[in-house]
Motif scaffolding. Structure first.
Motif, short mmCIF file in Angstrom:
data_model
loop_
_atom_site.label_atom_id
_atom_site.label_comp_id
_atom_site.label_asym_id
_atom_site.label_seq_id
_atom_site.Cartn_x
_atom_site.Cartn_y
_atom_site.Cartn_z
N ILE A 272 -0.29 -1.18 -13.99
CA ILE A 272 -1.61 -0.53 -14.00
C ILE A 272 -1.43 0.99 -14.03
CG2 ILE A 272 -3.65 -0.03 -12.57
CD1 ILE A 272 -3.48 -3.00 -11.65
N GLN A 273 -0.51 1.50 -13.21
CA GLN A 273 -0.26 2.94 -13.17
C GLN A 273 0.23 3.44 -14.53
OE1 GLN A 273 -0.97 4.66 -10.44
NE2 GLN A 273 -0.40 6.60 -11.31
N GLU A 274 1.11 2.69 -15.18
CA GLU A 274 1.63 3.08 -16.48
C GLU A 274 0.52 3.09 -17.54
OE1 GLU A 274 4.94 4.15 -17.29
OE2 GLU A 274 4.75 4.35 -15.12
N GLU A 275 -0.38 2.12 -17.50
CA GLU A 275 -1.50 2.08 -18.45
C GLU A 275 -2.46 3.24 -18.22
OE1 GLU A 275 -2.15 0.28 -21.25
OE2 GLU A 275 -0.10 -0.40 -20.92
N LYS A 276 -2.69 3.59 -16.96
CA LYS A 276 -3.57 4.72 -16.66
C LYS A 276 -3.02 6.01 -17.23
CE LYS A 276 -5.87 3.31 -12.42
NZ LYS A 276 -5.99 3.57 -10.97
N LYS A 277 -1.70 6.15 -17.25
CA LYS A 277 -1.09 7.35 -17.82
C LYS A 277 -1.35 7.44 -19.32
CE LYS A 277 2.75 7.60 -14.55
NZ LYS A 277 4.21 7.41 -14.40
N SER B 205 0.83 -1.21 0.00
CA SER B 205 0.00 0.00 0.00
C SER B 205 0.86 1.26 0.00
CB SER B 205 -0.95 0.00 1.19
OG SER B 205 -0.23 -0.01 2.40
N LYS B 206 2.01 1.21 0.62
CA LYS B 206 2.89 2.37 0.69
C LYS B 206 3.55 2.66 -0.65
CE LYS B 206 6.75 4.11 3.45
NZ LYS B 206 7.70 3.79 4.52
N PHE B 207 3.91 1.62 -1.40
CA PHE B 207 4.66 1.79 -2.64
C PHE B 207 3.87 1.42 -3.88
CE2 PHE B 207 8.08 0.96 0.53
CZ PHE B 207 8.62 2.23 0.52
N LYS B 208 2.57 1.38 -3.77
CA LYS B 208 1.71 1.05 -4.90
C LYS B 208 1.95 2.02 -6.05
CE LYS B 208 -3.13 -0.30 -5.06
NZ LYS B 208 -4.41 -0.13 -4.39
N GLY B 209 2.26 1.48 -7.24
CA GLY B 209 2.50 2.32 -8.42
C GLY B 209 3.97 2.63 -8.67
N ILE B 210 4.84 2.26 -7.73
CA ILE B 210 6.28 2.47 -7.91
C ILE B 210 6.88 1.18 -8.46
CG2 ILE B 210 8.45 2.92 -6.71
CD1 ILE B 210 6.88 4.58 -4.71
N HIS B 211 7.83 1.29 -9.36
CA HIS B 211 8.47 0.11 -9.95
C HIS B 211 9.11 -0.72 -8.83
CE1 HIS B 211 11.14 -2.39 -12.34
NE2 HIS B 211 10.38 -2.08 -13.38
#
Length: 172
Positions: free
Chosen positions: A80-85, A6-12
């Protein structure tokens, strides 16, 4: 480890791995060799230049005593974060556009793609700095420049200043 997710969600996950190795004073090359991987592979992952596959994630998790699936989940959340971008929003942020600019129509029914030339013209003629910035962010400079070049008629306002492509530069 759920707090880690949860703390690093979206970080590689490679960035997290690099921090963890530094924290434990473990060199990347010996670590890579200890799990049977090429040091170049691990280096590329820790720099975020390569995705972390599930098999390698499991090896790393086992070696570092992470909860199983932690790095694989971080990789999934990163993807997921990269696709949202990449997904372009369907409408601009309407909170940044006054309804009074579009007094003659229901702003929620505007087809922002089909009517982009009219929208751009209206915003550049009647919009404030925030509205212009929102439209620029939504459409991009190339579309705005092209739309402003196509304006041939008199502006909507009594203002004799016709919007043009220089208007983009003035509002940057």
């Amino acid at each position: 480890m759920n707090s880690l997710i949860s703390k690093f969600k979206g970080i590689h996950p490679g960035i997290i791995l690099e921090r963890e190795l530094k924290k434990r004073a473990i060199s990347q090359r010996p670590f890579a060799l200890s799990i049977g991987e090429h040091p170049q592979t691990l280096y590329a992952i820790t720099k975020g230049k390569r995705n972390l596959n599930t098999a390698l994630a499991l090896k790393i998790e086992r070696q570092l005593d992470f909860e199983e699936g932690t790095l694989a989940l971080l990789q999934t959340y990163f993807e997921i974060q990269e696709e949202k971008k990449k997904i372009k929003p369907v409408t601009p942020n309407l909170a940044n556009i006054r309804k009074s600019v579009f007094w003659d129509t229901d702003i929620s029914h505007i087809d922002w793609n089909k009517q982009k030339n009219a929208v751009i013209r209206r915003i550049f003629e009647r919009g404030n700095e925030l509205e212009i910035a929102e439209i620029k962010q939504f459409y991009g400079a190339a579309i705005i420049t092209e739309a402003l070049k196509q304006i041939t008629g008199a502006p909507y306002t009594l203002n004799s200043k016709q919007p043009n492509e220089n208007a983009i530069l003035q509002h940057d």
